[in-house]
Design a protein around this motif. Structure first.
Motif, PDB file in Angstrom:
ATOM      1  N   PHE A 212      47.091 121.459   2.795  1.00 36.28           N
ATOM      2  CA  PHE A 212      45.871 121.775   1.716  1.00 36.28           C
ATOM      3  C   PHE A 212      44.900 120.962   1.831  1.00 36.28           C
ATOM      4  N   MET A 213      43.767 121.312   2.076  1.00 37.16           N
ATOM      5  CA  MET A 213      42.330 120.482   1.979  1.00 37.16           C
ATOM      6  C   MET A 213      41.688 120.608   0.624  1.00 37.16           C
ATOM      7  N   GLU A 214      41.692 119.326  -0.084  1.00 34.29           N
ATOM      8  CA  GLU A 214      41.001 119.048  -1.224  1.00 34.29           C
ATOM      9  C   GLU A 214      39.457 118.980  -1.252  1.00 34.29           C
ATOM     10  N   GLY A 215      38.585 119.452  -2.101  1.00 34.02           N
ATOM     11  CA  GLY A 215      37.227 119.414  -2.112  1.00 34.02           C
ATOM     12  C   GLY A 215      36.471 120.383  -2.848  1.00 34.02           C
ATOM     13  N   ALA A 216      35.163 120.264  -3.073  1.00 31.37           N
ATOM     14  CA  ALA A 216      34.253 121.175  -3.603  1.00 31.37           C
ATOM     15  C   ALA A 216      33.791 122.119  -2.504  1.00 31.37           C
ATOM     16  N   ARG A 217      33.377 123.220  -2.946  1.00 26.91           N
ATOM     17  CA  ARG A 217      32.517 124.207  -2.052  1.00 26.91           C
ATOM     18  C   ARG A 217      31.321 123.453  -1.739  1.00 26.91           C
ATOM     19  N   ILE A 218      30.923 123.677  -0.556  1.00 24.75           N
ATOM     20  CA  ILE A 218      29.838 122.955   0.148  1.00 24.75           C
ATOM     21  C   ILE A 218      28.503 123.168  -0.575  1.00 24.75           C
ATOM     22  N   THR A 219      28.138 124.467  -1.214  1.00 19.27           N
ATOM     23  CA  THR A 219      27.169 124.695  -2.016  1.00 19.27           C
ATOM     24  C   THR A 219      27.217 124.835  -3.421  1.00 19.27           C
TER      25      THR A 219
ATOM     26  N   ARG B   8      31.165 122.867  23.622  1.00 19.97           N
ATOM     27  CA  ARG B   8      31.275 124.239  24.173  1.00 19.97           C
ATOM     28  C   ARG B   8      32.352 125.190  23.553  1.00 19.97           C
ATOM     29  N   PHE B   9      32.701 124.755  22.080  1.00 21.72           N
ATOM     30  CA  PHE B   9      33.344 125.358  21.659  1.00 21.72           C
ATOM     31  C   PHE B   9      33.086 125.139  20.059  1.00 21.72           C
ATOM     32  N   PHE B  10      32.693 126.569  19.420  1.00 18.96           N
ATOM     33  CA  PHE B  10      31.942 126.288  18.190  1.00 18.96           C
ATOM     34  C   PHE B  10      32.532 127.347  17.175  1.00 18.96           C
ATOM     35  N   HIS B  11      32.035 126.798  15.816  1.00 19.37           N
ATOM     36  CA  HIS B  11      32.871 127.946  14.666  1.00 19.37           C
ATOM     37  C   HIS B  11      31.603 129.012  14.564  1.00 19.37           C
ATOM     38  N   ALA B  12      32.106 130.310  14.943  1.00 17.74           N
ATOM     39  CA  ALA B  12      31.116 131.127  14.743  1.00 17.74           C
ATOM     40  C   ALA B  12      31.151 131.905  13.425  1.00 17.74           C
ATOM     41  N   ASP B  13      31.600 131.376  12.390  1.00 15.13           N
ATOM     42  CA  ASP B  13      31.724 132.093  10.896  1.00 15.13           C
ATOM     43  C   ASP B  13      31.400 130.669  10.055  1.00 15.13           C
ATOM     44  N   PRO B  14      30.352 129.981   9.964  1.00 15.55           N
ATOM     45  CA  PRO B  14      29.837 128.950   9.052  1.00 15.55           C
ATOM     46  C   PRO B  14      29.279 129.511   7.901  1.00 15.55           C
ATOM     47  N   HIS B  15      29.936 130.121   7.130  1.00  9.07           N
ATOM     48  CA  HIS B  15      29.629 130.687   5.887  1.00  9.07           C
ATOM     49  C   HIS B  15      30.048 129.669   4.822  1.00  9.07           C
ATOM     50  N   PRO B  16      29.313 129.658   3.585  1.00 11.41           N
ATOM     51  CA  PRO B  16      29.716 128.660   2.620  1.00 11.41           C
ATOM     52  C   PRO B  16      31.011 128.495   2.357  1.00 11.41           C
ATOM     53  N   GLY B  17      31.932 129.501   2.118  1.00  5.25           N
ATOM     54  CA  GLY B  17      33.478 129.392   1.936  1.00  5.25           C
ATOM     55  C   GLY B  17      34.213 128.564   2.936  1.00  5.25           C
ATOM     56  N   ASN B  18      33.724 128.382   4.191  1.00  2.00           N
ATOM     57  CA  ASN B  18      34.508 127.441   5.160  1.00  2.00           C
ATOM     58  C   ASN B  18      34.306 126.117   5.312  1.00  2.00           C
ATOM     59  N   PHE B  19      33.564 125.499   4.100  1.00  2.00           N
ATOM     60  CA  PHE B  19      33.329 124.183   4.299  1.00  2.00           C
ATOM     61  C   PHE B  19      33.578 123.704   2.896  1.00  2.00           C
ATOM     62  N   LEU B  20      34.152 122.463   2.860  1.00  2.00           N
ATOM     63  CA  LEU B  20      34.243 121.768   1.437  1.00  2.00           C
ATOM     64  C   LEU B  20      33.680 120.276   1.629  1.00  2.00           C
ATOM     65  N   VAL B  21      33.473 119.690   0.570  1.00  3.74           N
ATOM     66  CA  VAL B  21      33.030 118.315   0.683  1.00  3.74           C
ATOM     67  C   VAL B  21      33.843 117.493  -0.362  1.00  3.74           C
ATOM     68  N   ASP B  22      34.231 116.316  -0.409  1.00  4.32           N
ATOM     69  CA  ASP B  22      35.017 115.702  -1.237  1.00  4.32           C
ATOM     70  C   ASP B  22      34.387 114.174  -1.745  1.00  4.32           C
ATOM     71  N   ALA B  23      35.028 113.536  -2.555  1.00  6.71           N
ATOM     72  CA  ALA B  23      34.380 112.467  -3.146  1.00  6.71           C
ATOM     73  C   ALA B  23      33.872 111.335  -2.087  1.00  6.71           C
ATOM     74  N   ASP B  24      34.526 111.242  -1.014  1.00  4.42           N
ATOM     75  CA  ASP B  24      34.228 110.331  -0.110  1.00  4.42           C
ATOM     76  C   ASP B  24      33.101 110.762   0.984  1.00  4.42           C
ATOM     77  N   ASP B  25      32.354 111.761   0.480  1.00 10.97           N
ATOM     78  CA  ASP B  25      31.226 112.442   1.411  1.00 10.97           C
ATOM     79  C   ASP B  25      31.826 112.876   2.721  1.00 10.97           C
ATOM     80  N   THR B  26      33.235 113.251   2.680  1.00  6.18           N
ATOM     81  CA  THR B  26      33.625 113.846   3.830  1.00  6.18           C
ATOM     82  C   THR B  26      33.577 115.393   4.170  1.00  6.18           C
ATOM     83  N   LEU B  27      33.258 115.853   5.264  1.00  9.22           N
ATOM     84  CA  LEU B  27      33.108 117.256   5.545  1.00  9.22           C
ATOM     85  C   LEU B  27      34.437 117.827   5.796  1.00  9.22           C
TER      86      LEU B  27
END
Length: 467
Positions: free
Chosen positions: A247-254, A285-304
């Protein structure tokens, strides 16, 4: 049940197409044209026709949203993409469909119990010390529940909606039919590849073992980045229909209110996200093809934190070579190199009007160079400013011939989709950031190598670039 789903979807799309066809007939009768200062013919509609179009857009947008929420599955995914690509649709659609980004209705946990029986021969209560039946996230193809293993470690359990694969097969028949209707108005060669690519994407997104393998590969490729986190896969608790991960902790990127509470800088996170995208596309040459806001979190250590690895794609060498030639053409002001680049990618139809396409490409990129290179600039551009990017030398009656000169390249669907979603997201976070400048450290070594390997430009009449 599936037959009823097919009929319901066909009825909705047919009704929408028919209503716009009727409006198109009215415009043919009542629309007038006037020339602007460039000699282009611009449409002039009477006020009542404009009001009718606004009401039609609003009514159809609500109709589409109701149908998507009832049909779910593939249609929710399409609705999410369409809501982000609002600049290509009437405003009413963006307003209605944006609710799909966060408001996908969850399903009761009991419908997923057969997945555990079939995959593990046991119920989830026997696999985890505890699992919460209320999901923390619901998406178009599945939803996520919190669980704990027997040593207290918090886990995320992603479960696939039962019957979704059969639904996809039915839904794609409707989407294929809709694309055929769309092709009457947009006669781009190879447009059917969008359907093929979407089917392939959905096939991979509904195979959680594939997603687990992609997650492990991305984690290894970003191991050198301490500020980028990828979940760990729990292999023994993963099947084609169930994916268990840390489980990954963090706030939604937006969630910009969370940025203030955590003391995070939006531009720093936008820069990190952009760097990761360029590194994935041009280096891995291997990329995330669905980079919508729900797929990224940020935490207090400014980690993506990067989530959801079902839509991971590999990019072909010819696509990279073509993109590099387009960029070289940008920097060196060489139109013939830009054309060589789009030809290398596969955009030039073999039997199209090359002279018309070449003239359009040159004029377009000459104007594009004068536009700011920030994601926010394009998002803030007015309709008039965007229209200025059009080629004044291409008459209205030539547009259909121009589209026939364009081929939709195989594999481009994923790159195009990912780029649009990524730079839309970055534009929300840091509208004034120059994304091209941020990505240059990942592109410049490739540009230098490409220049050394092929220093002489390819003329517009030469054969396509091969690698």
């Amino acid at each position: 049940m599936l037959a009823l789903r097919f009929l319901r979807a066909s009825w909705v799309f047919g009704t929408v197409f028919a209503s716009y066809f009727l409006h198109w007939l009215l415009t043919r009768v009542f629309r007038r044209w006037r020339a602007d200062e460039y000699g282009r013919e611009l449409p002039v509609d009477p006020p009542w026709l404009k009001r009718r179009k606004e009401r039609l857009d609003s009514r159809n947008a609500k109709r589409v949203l109701r149908a998507i929420l009832k049909l779910r599955g593939v249609y929710i995914k399409l609705g999410q993409v369409l809501s982000i690509m609002g600049g290509f649709l009437p405003m009413a659609y963006g307003k209605e469909l944006e609710s799909l980004q966060d408001a996908v209705p969850p399903r009761p946990f009991d419908v997923f119990r057969p997945l555990f029986d079939d995959g593990f021969g046991r119920q989830p209560e026997a696999l985890y010390a505890r699992i919460e039946t209320q999901p923390i996230a619901a998406a178009s193809l599945g939803q996520v529940h919190v669980a704990y293993d027997h040593d207290g470690t918090k886990l995320a359990v992603k479960v696939l909606y039962p019957g979704i694969r059969q639904q996809i097969r039915v839904d794609m028949k409707v989407i294929r039919a809709s694309m055929k209707v769309l092709s009457w108005f947009l006669p781009v060669q190879g447009i059917e590849r969008v359907n093929d690519a979407l089917e392939d994407l959905l096939r991979r997104e509904t195979d959680y073992r594939h997603e687990a393998a992609c997650m492990q590969r991305v984690k290894a490729e970003f191991a050198h980045r301490p500020k980028v986190l990828v979940p760990d896969v729990v292999d023994e608790l993963t099947t084609n229909d169930v994916l268990t991960m840390s489980f990954m902790e963090g706030a939604r990127i937006t969630d910009f209110e969370a940025y203030k509470k955590l003391g995070l800088d939006r531009e720093t996170m936008a820069r990190r996200l952009t760097e990761c995208f360029y590194e994935q596309l041009f280096v891995h040459r291997f990329f995330h093809a669905d980079p919508h806001p729900g797929n990224f979190l940020v935490d207090a250590d400014d980690t993506l934190v990067i989530l959801d690895y079902g839509a991971i794609c590999e990019v072909e060498q010819k696509t990279i070579d073509g993109l590099l030639d387009v960029l070289r053409g940008f920097f060196e002001g060489r139109d013939e190199l830009v054309l060589a680049g789009i030809e290398a990618i596969g955009f030039v139809a073999p039997d199209g009007d090359r002279e018309l396409l070449e003239r359009t490409v040159k004029t377009y990129f000459q104007k594009l160079l004068k536009v700011e290179r920030t994601a926010g600039a394009l998002m803030r551009a007015t309709e008039r400013e965007l229209f200025e990017l059009a080629d004044p030398e291409v008459a209205r009656l030539q547009l259909r011939d121009l589209m026939k000169s364009v081929n939709y390249p195989e594999g481009w669907f994923y790159v195009e989709r990912a780029s649009i979603l990524m730079f839309w997201l970055v534009g929300q976070m840091a509208p004034d950031m120059d994304t091209l400048q941020v990505g240059m450290p990942y592109v410049l070594p490739l540009l230098a190598a490409r220049t050394a390997a092929a220093p002489a430009p390819m003329s517009p009449t030469s054969s396509p670039v091969t690698t």
